[in-house]
Design an enzyme around this catalytic site. Structure first.
Site, PDB file in Angstrom:
ATOM      1  N   ARG A  78     -14.172   8.351  14.629  1.00  0.00           N
ATOM      2  CA  ARG A  78     -12.578   8.972  14.491  1.00  0.00           C
ATOM      3  C   ARG A  78     -13.092  11.030  14.343  1.00  0.00           C
ATOM      4  O   ARG A  78     -14.404  10.501  13.336  1.00  0.00           O
ATOM      5  CB  ARG A  78     -11.810   8.445  12.736  1.00  0.00           C
ATOM      6  CG  ARG A  78     -10.779   9.560  12.397  1.00  0.00           C
ATOM      7  CD  ARG A  78     -10.059   8.740  11.340  1.00  0.00           C
ATOM      8  NE  ARG A  78     -10.818   9.189  10.217  1.00  0.00           N
ATOM      9  CZ  ARG A  78     -10.875  10.116   9.314  1.00  0.00           C
ATOM     10  NH1 ARG A  78     -10.738  10.905  10.576  1.00  0.00           N
ATOM     11  NH2 ARG A  78     -11.927  10.174   8.401  1.00  0.00           N
ATOM     12  N   LEU A 104      -5.387  11.397   8.380  1.00  0.00           N
ATOM     13  CA  LEU A 104      -4.641  11.561   7.288  1.00  0.00           C
ATOM     14  C   LEU A 104      -3.179  11.985   8.678  1.00  0.00           C
ATOM     15  O   LEU A 104      -2.198  11.355   8.813  1.00  0.00           O
ATOM     16  CB  LEU A 104      -4.100  13.478   6.554  1.00  0.00           C
ATOM     17  CG  LEU A 104      -5.514  13.387   5.744  1.00  0.00           C
ATOM     18  CD1 LEU A 104      -5.807  14.675   5.116  1.00  0.00           C
ATOM     19  CD2 LEU A 104      -5.130  12.010   4.968  1.00  0.00           C
ATOM     20  N   ARG A 110     -18.735  12.983  13.688  1.00  0.00           N
ATOM     21  CA  ARG A 110     -19.201  12.845  12.314  1.00  0.00           C
ATOM     22  C   ARG A 110     -20.365  11.984  12.875  1.00  0.00           C
ATOM     23  O   ARG A 110     -21.424  12.101  12.431  1.00  0.00           O
ATOM     24  CB  ARG A 110     -18.124  11.968  11.763  1.00  0.00           C
ATOM     25  CG  ARG A 110     -17.781  13.609  10.930  1.00  0.00           C
ATOM     26  CD  ARG A 110     -16.331  12.482  10.503  1.00  0.00           C
ATOM     27  NE  ARG A 110     -15.595  13.226   9.589  1.00  0.00           N
ATOM     28  CZ  ARG A 110     -14.608  12.792   8.761  1.00  0.00           C
ATOM     29  NH1 ARG A 110     -14.234  11.867   9.080  1.00  0.00           N
ATOM     30  NH2 ARG A 110     -13.797  14.450   8.081  1.00  0.00           N
ATOM     31  N   GLY A 117      -0.504   4.953  -0.273  1.00  0.00           N
ATOM     32  CA  GLY A 117      -1.313   5.865   0.640  1.00  0.00           C
ATOM     33  C   GLY A 117       0.092   6.508   1.429  1.00  0.00           C
ATOM     34  O   GLY A 117       0.693   6.198   1.205  1.00  0.00           O
ATOM     35  N   GLY A 127       1.035  -1.209   0.418  1.00  0.00           N
ATOM     36  CA  GLY A 127      -0.046   0.119  -0.023  1.00  0.00           C
ATOM     37  C   GLY A 127       0.963   1.433  -0.317  1.00  0.00           C
ATOM     38  O   GLY A 127       2.008   1.571   0.674  1.00  0.00           O
ATOM     39  N   HIS A 168     -20.484   8.988   7.145  1.00  0.00           N
ATOM     40  CA  HIS A 168     -19.673  10.412   7.318  1.00  0.00           C
ATOM     41  C   HIS A 168     -20.975  11.213   6.797  1.00  0.00           C
ATOM     42  O   HIS A 168     -22.046  10.512   5.596  1.00  0.00           O
ATOM     43  CB  HIS A 168     -18.822  10.579   5.952  1.00  0.00           C
ATOM     44  CG  HIS A 168     -17.633  11.835   6.600  1.00  0.00           C
ATOM     45  ND1 HIS A 168     -18.430  13.098   5.801  1.00  0.00           N
ATOM     46  CD2 HIS A 168     -16.649  12.644   6.484  1.00  0.00           C
ATOM     47  CE1 HIS A 168     -18.284  14.139   6.154  1.00  0.00           C
ATOM     48  NE2 HIS A 168     -16.497  13.379   6.749  1.00  0.00           N
TER      49      HIS A 168
END
Lengths: 670, 255
Positions: free
Chosen positions: A466, A472, A338, A43, A41, A267
């Site tokens: 979260r 990030l 959220r 990312g 990965g 979300h």
């Protein structure tokens, strides 16, 4: 005694990481080139890890299924990244970021991990700026910040609505530098399909070259999985089409425990569903909640009139609108976390006040007209006009919005064909992020020695929900500032091991397993596409393991997935052959793992007889419909052990969560 | 703007792999919602092909929200199709009439060989980036404080606009010379505009341009087609800046 040893070091919370780091074993620079590391990965978590480990001198092999490491889905993150810099002088600190994250996660995350995350947050911003990441700045040339949900400070750094893109391109540039220097070997269009264990340790992977179909054996002294989250188990989500759980799930099947699979973030601000051929959902950044006010009509009849096109939202008077977040949560208003915002949207739509003319009428308004007036007036004053006309205010206000959120507004208009500067946006919750993942200890090592898991793929930092702009932060914290230390501690004992052979029986068996699974799919004479089954899985998950869950629905989901799994293996049709680019085959291999995972998620949600964060059990709510946690019985990480093909046999292990430094309390945003 | 459904005819480029010859195939597809994206329409076509036991069309895609840069496609003679400022995944079927015939081809460029059908190999972009598209700073946690160097907002904004490039390759595909100057110019500009990038500016410009030439991309003749088709609106100014940076680097470099 639990088999789960979190390896959290002793000591005061603010000294733990520093003390621990100072006493970890090191690998000397001359020994690092003898050590191979695989990173799956690319990312934020994977690219930052691969780049950092390459810089240190290790031999790194990095893998991604996309055509370039720059495509990983971190790129789509919009809003921002948190850091406890206190540049805005609003009383922020490492402790406050730590506290907000623990509270935001509804007291279901590990204190020590979260504190470490908050500690390194500041270095992340420094590192990214040094790399040339163009964050938004104020006119004085210093960095700008904005607010995000669940906080009362401005600690979010951003680059318009493309923060993830800019951060990922920063990490990609660092990775590219290492590839150019020959310290990282990059494998584009490769997918990990098995984890190989030798003598109980992770020693390599089987990867499929997606262009030629060739199965490749890659060995290493340690394997890092940074393969992202599993939101695509719902079929419709904000994840990229290729996002999948396969790498993590293969590790799970090899013995890595899978923690808190039921913790999913729905979300609140996504573009509502338009129809049955829809392939994915698009997020509208949470940062828009800084400027937009969320509402639905007070009266059901008005909502009906809007849906049938007889009434425009702009025609509805102020007093006919219900700004339900501001009404219910005056302290945080539109900036509640959220999970809270999503449930509130579901509630008003369940009452029949949804405004979207789709099958389910699910949608609410996100309205920028107040902000247009406020900012327009400010801009006029700043330009010396203290008596601006209404028209001028609106023009200037729209210009302000465009500068702040231009790309998001454009994206919205392209999707919906409606102009959000003129009429309120329509939004509805959608699956976005998965807090659960592979269980890891404080070193980010899974229960398989030598198999490390970072970023969204692990479970460690976000508890049951979260906070915005924290993903990030976690991805880069893990890759830049945590893993390089902890993996070296593990590798210090590997300097005498020598090259790992790929000729061993373990690699042979692993490759054969993958090969037989592929052959089975290609020779299966079924009648239905992979998507047919994936969509069915998605519906079961959304309806029964989604925003509202109950015991009966969860049990039904477990049984329905049992049947779906049987049907899938009998009736799936995978066209094409193995020795070519075959996207349908790739999808079949991924959906097979998502089906297993979906069942485990339902089991996890069933055992967790409480409501916390994104996990809302309808049986456990207070008189006002808020989550009712049960700290006495459920203050633990639920980590599942694989017991064979029948997922229902998986065994639950509990890691108790201890709160020594934060007083556990009811989560209140009122 | 209620969605309706349309019936279309598709002419799609099919090619088994980079060594075989390709050809256009014709498909008809009915009941396409105008609210669908172009790629959702291709999903629908593939579902139909799979149900008919035919080989589905291979195309690159991932994020489906216009930011990963993975989707491509030459649609009716235009990179990313008949809309401005969008990637193919953001192109919607409401842009097409009922009964329309739509031509779909892969990116056409010597430096982007076809992998299969509509999928091409853009790894040349990665190699250009590896040649110099970075600031040489190691991970340490000990770089200076992020606010230690104030950067004028205007410069930061311009650097951001250049950095918004998604590396999709539409600029190359649409250029009659197959030039990658917009892509390279955007990256060189981002760093040239920021103090962090100044130290290595000379080497960066020389190395990235050398790699670009080695990959077989053509030169820029200022037709400006790239700017028009760029889904992120990357400006031609970046090519001008690249030329200045390259000229400056060539003059001052002693290599």
């Amino acid at each position: 005694m639990s088999i789960l040893d979190s390896k959290i070091p002793a000591g005061n919370i603010s000294d733990k990481w520093t003390d621990y780091k100072d006493h970890l074993k090191l690998v000397a620079p001359n020994n690092r080139p003898k050590i191979d590391i695989i990173v799956v990965g690319t990312g934020l978590a994977g690219a930052s890890a691969a780049a950092s480990l390459g810089e240190m001198g290790y031999n790194v092999k990095a893998f991604c299924f996309q055509d370039s490491p720059r495509r990983a889905h971190s790129i789509a993150a919009q809003g921002g990244i948190n850091a406890a810099k206190n540049y805005q002088n609003d009383g922020d600190s490492v402790y406050r970021l730590f506290y907000d994250t623990i509270k935001g996660g509804d007291y279901r995350a590990r204190e020590a991990n979260v504190h470490r995350l908050a500690e390194v947050s500041s270095s992340i911003i420094d590192q990214c700026v040094a790399q040339g990441v163009p964050f938004a700045r104020e006119y004085g040339g210093l960095l700008d910040n904005r607010s995000f949900g669940g906080t009362q400070v401005q600690r979010t750094f951003y680059a318009a609505g493309q923060t993830g893109q800019q951060l990922l391109l920063g990490a990609y540039s660092a990775l590219s530098r290492q590839i150019g220097l020959g310290r990282v070997k990059m494998y584009n269009r490769h997918e990990m399909l098995e984890l190989v264990k030798v003598d109980g340790k992770a020693r390599g992977i089987i990867a499929r070259n997606l262009v030629t179909g060739e199965l490749e054996r890659h060995s290493a002294h340690a394997v890092v999985l940074a393969s992202g989250g599993y939101g695509n188990v719902y079929f419709l989500s904000t994840n990229a089409m290729g996002s999948n759980v396969t790498a993590a799930w293969k590790a799970h099947k090899q013995g890595a425990l899978f923690a808190n699979p039921c913790y999913v973030q729905i979300h609140p601000t996504c573009v509502p569903v338009h129809g049955t051929n829809q392939a994915k959902l698009t997020l509208m950044s949470e940062s828009l909640r800084n400027s937009g006010r969320i509402w639905v009509p007070k009266k059901k009849e008005d909502a009906e009139a809007i849906r049938s096109g007889k009434l425009k939202p702009t025609e509805l008077k102020e007093e006919e609108r219900d700004y339900y977040l501001e009404r219910k949560y005056p302290a945080f208003g539109n900036l509640v976390p959220r999970d809270v915002a999503s449930r509130a949207a579901k509630e008003v739509c369940d009452e029949g006040r949804g405004i979207e003319a789709n099958d389910t009428n699910e949608g609410v308004y996100l309205d920028f007209s107040t902000e247009i007036k406020n900012k327009g007036k400010q801009a006029a004053y700043a330009a010396g006009d203290h008596n601006p006309s209404e028209e001028k205010i609106i023009t200037l206000g729209k210009k302000w919005l465009e500068e702040k959120y231009g790309n998001l507004f454009q994206m919205y208009q392209k999707i919906t064909d409606e102009n959000p500067y003129e009429t309120p946006m329509k939004i509805y919750p959608a699956v976005h992020y998965t807090m659960g993942g592979v269980w890891v200890d404080y070193n980010l090592q899974s229960s398989i020695p030598g198999c490390f898991v970072t970023g969204e793929a692990n479970f460690s930092d976000h508890g049951a929900n979260r906070l915005g702009a924290s993903a990030l932060m976690q991805g880069l914290a893990d890759g830049y500032f945590v893993l390089p230390y902890t993996i070296s501690n593990y590798l210090a004992d590997e300097i005498r091991t020598g090259k790992i052979s790929t000729e061993s029986s373990e690699f042979e068996v692993a490759e054969n397993n993958v090969k037989s699974q592929i052959d089975k799919f290609l020779s299966n004479n079924g009648t239905k596409s992979v998507d047919y089954f994936h969509k069915k899985l998605g519906l079961i998950m959304w309806n029964k393991v989604g925003m509202g869950r109950n015991a009966q629905g969860l049990q039904e989901a477990i049984n329905e997935i049992d049947q779906l799994k049987k049907d899938f293996y009998i009736d799936v049709y995978v066209p094409g052959s193995n020795d070519e680019l075959n996207p349908q085959l790739e999808k079949a291999l991924r959906v097979a793992d998502l089906i297993d995972l979906g069942q485990l998620m339902a089991m996890d949600a069933l055992q967790r007889k409480e409501s916390c964060g994104g996990h809302f059990r309808e049986e456990y709510q207070d008189a006002e419909g808020e989550t009712l946690r049960d700290d006495e019985n459920f203050s633990f990480v639920g980590a599942w052990e694989y017991k064979g093909d029948d997922i229902k046999q998986e065994q639950l292990h509990k890691e108790e969560l201890k709160y020594e430094f934060i007083k556990i309390a009811a989560r209140n945003y009122k | 703007m209620a969605a309706k459904t349309i019936n279309i005819t598709l002419k799609i480029w099919r090619q088994k792999n980079c060594n075989s010859k390709g050809n256009m195939e014709t498909y008809t597809l009915n009941d396409v919602s105008t609210a669908s994206s172009f790629l959702e329409m291709l999903d629908q076509l593939n579902e139909q092909l799979i149900n008919d036991k035919k080989e589905p069309v291979a195309f690159d895609h991932d994020c489906r929200e216009g930011i990963c840069g993975m989707c491509s496609l030459y649609i009716n003679g235009r990179a990313h199709g008949p809309d401005n400022g969008v990637t193919t995944c953001q192109l919607h079927m409401r842009m097409f009439e009922d009964g329309a015939t739509i031509y779909v081809e892969p990116w056409r460029s010597a430096a982007f060989p076809v992998v299969k059908d509509l999928v091409v190999d853009r790894s040349a972009f990665d190699r250009i980036q590896q040649a110099g598209g970075f600031v040489s700073v190691n991970t340490s946690g000990r770089t200076m404080d992020a606010n230690a160097i104030p950067i004028p907002k205007e410069d930061a904004d311009k650097a951001f606009e250049a950095a918004a490039c998604i590396g999709c390759g539409a600029c190359v595909a649409t250029c009659k010379n197959g030039s990658a100057m917009l892509f390279v110019g955007a990256k060189v500009s981002q760093y040239a505009l920021l103090p962090q990038g100044k130290v290595e500016a000379t080497q960066r410009a020389l190395n990235m341009v050398r790699q670009m030439d080695d990959e077989g991309f053509g030169n820029c003749t200022n037709t400006g087609a790239c700017e028009i088709e760029c889904p992120k609106g990357i400006s031609l100014d970046n090519i001008a800046r690249l030329n200045r940076e390259f000229l400056k680097a060539s003059l001052v470099s002693n290599k």
